[in-house]
Design a protein around this motif. Structure first.
Motif, PDB file in Angstrom:
ATOM      1  N   VAL A  54       0.429  -1.489  -0.428  1.00 31.50           N
ATOM      2  CA  VAL A  54      -0.165  -0.190  -0.424  1.00 31.50           C
ATOM      3  C   VAL A  54       0.940   1.017   0.052  1.00 31.50           C
ATOM      4  N   LYS A  55       0.860   1.870  -0.836  1.00 27.24           N
ATOM      5  CA  LYS A  55       1.334   3.483  -1.287  1.00 27.24           C
ATOM      6  C   LYS A  55      -0.014   4.214  -0.321  1.00 27.24           C
ATOM      7  N   GLY A  99       2.564   1.670   3.003  1.00 23.70           N
ATOM      8  CA  GLY A  99       3.340  -0.033   3.616  1.00 23.70           C
ATOM      9  C   GLY A  99       2.744  -1.852   4.049  1.00 23.70           C
ATOM     10  N   GLU A 100       1.367  -1.528   4.614  1.00 21.18           N
ATOM     11  CA  GLU A 100       1.532  -2.613   4.533  1.00 21.18           C
ATOM     12  C   GLU A 100       1.032  -3.490   3.081  1.00 21.18           C
ATOM     13  N   GLU A 147      -8.587  -1.423  -9.065  1.00 24.39           N
ATOM     14  CA  GLU A 147      -8.275  -0.941  -9.936  1.00 24.39           C
ATOM     15  C   GLU A 147      -7.384  -1.096 -11.198  1.00 24.39           C
ATOM     16  N   LYS A 148      -5.541  -0.812  -9.973  1.00 29.20           N
ATOM     17  CA  LYS A 148      -4.605  -0.733 -10.901  1.00 29.20           C
ATOM     18  C   LYS A 148      -4.303  -2.347 -11.026  1.00 29.20           C
ATOM     19  N   VAL A 149      -4.795  -3.190 -10.615  1.00 26.40           N
ATOM     20  CA  VAL A 149      -4.496  -4.529 -10.481  1.00 26.40           C
ATOM     21  C   VAL A 149      -4.923  -5.645 -11.746  1.00 26.40           C
ATOM     22  N   TYR A 150      -6.771  -5.494 -11.333  1.00 28.43           N
ATOM     23  CA  TYR A 150      -7.152  -6.283 -12.038  1.00 28.43           C
ATOM     24  C   TYR A 150      -8.055  -5.129 -13.330  1.00 28.43           C
TER      25      TYR A 150
END
Length: 71
Positions: A24-25, A63-64, A35-38
């Motif tokens: 996580v950013k 950081g998670e 949305e970014k990944v899939y």
């Protein structure tokens, strides 16, 4: 007569599935990550289901590390 060497087939060792992760950013939300990944914001439920440690999906900590289910 020649004795034939018996060939014993070795059982195939199955590699564990490679789990994708996402760190996580700052500013990330669970729908944005989906949305970014899939390419599909509605997949946030899949991410949530794979990460039972998430108590508040709208408050992710930078950081998670999240586990991402395979497509």
């Amino acid at each position: 007569s020649q004795a034939k060497a018996s060939t014993v087939a070795k059982p195939a060792i199955k590699a564990p599935p490679i789990l994708k992760t996402y760190t996580v950013k700052k500013g990330d939300g669970i729908q944005g990550i989906a949305e970014k990944v899939y390419g599909d914001r509605s997949r946030w439920r899949d991410i949530l289901a794979a990460n039972p440690k998430i108590k508040e999906p709208n408050r992710l900590t930078p950081g998670e590390v999240l586990v991402l289910p395979q497509n």
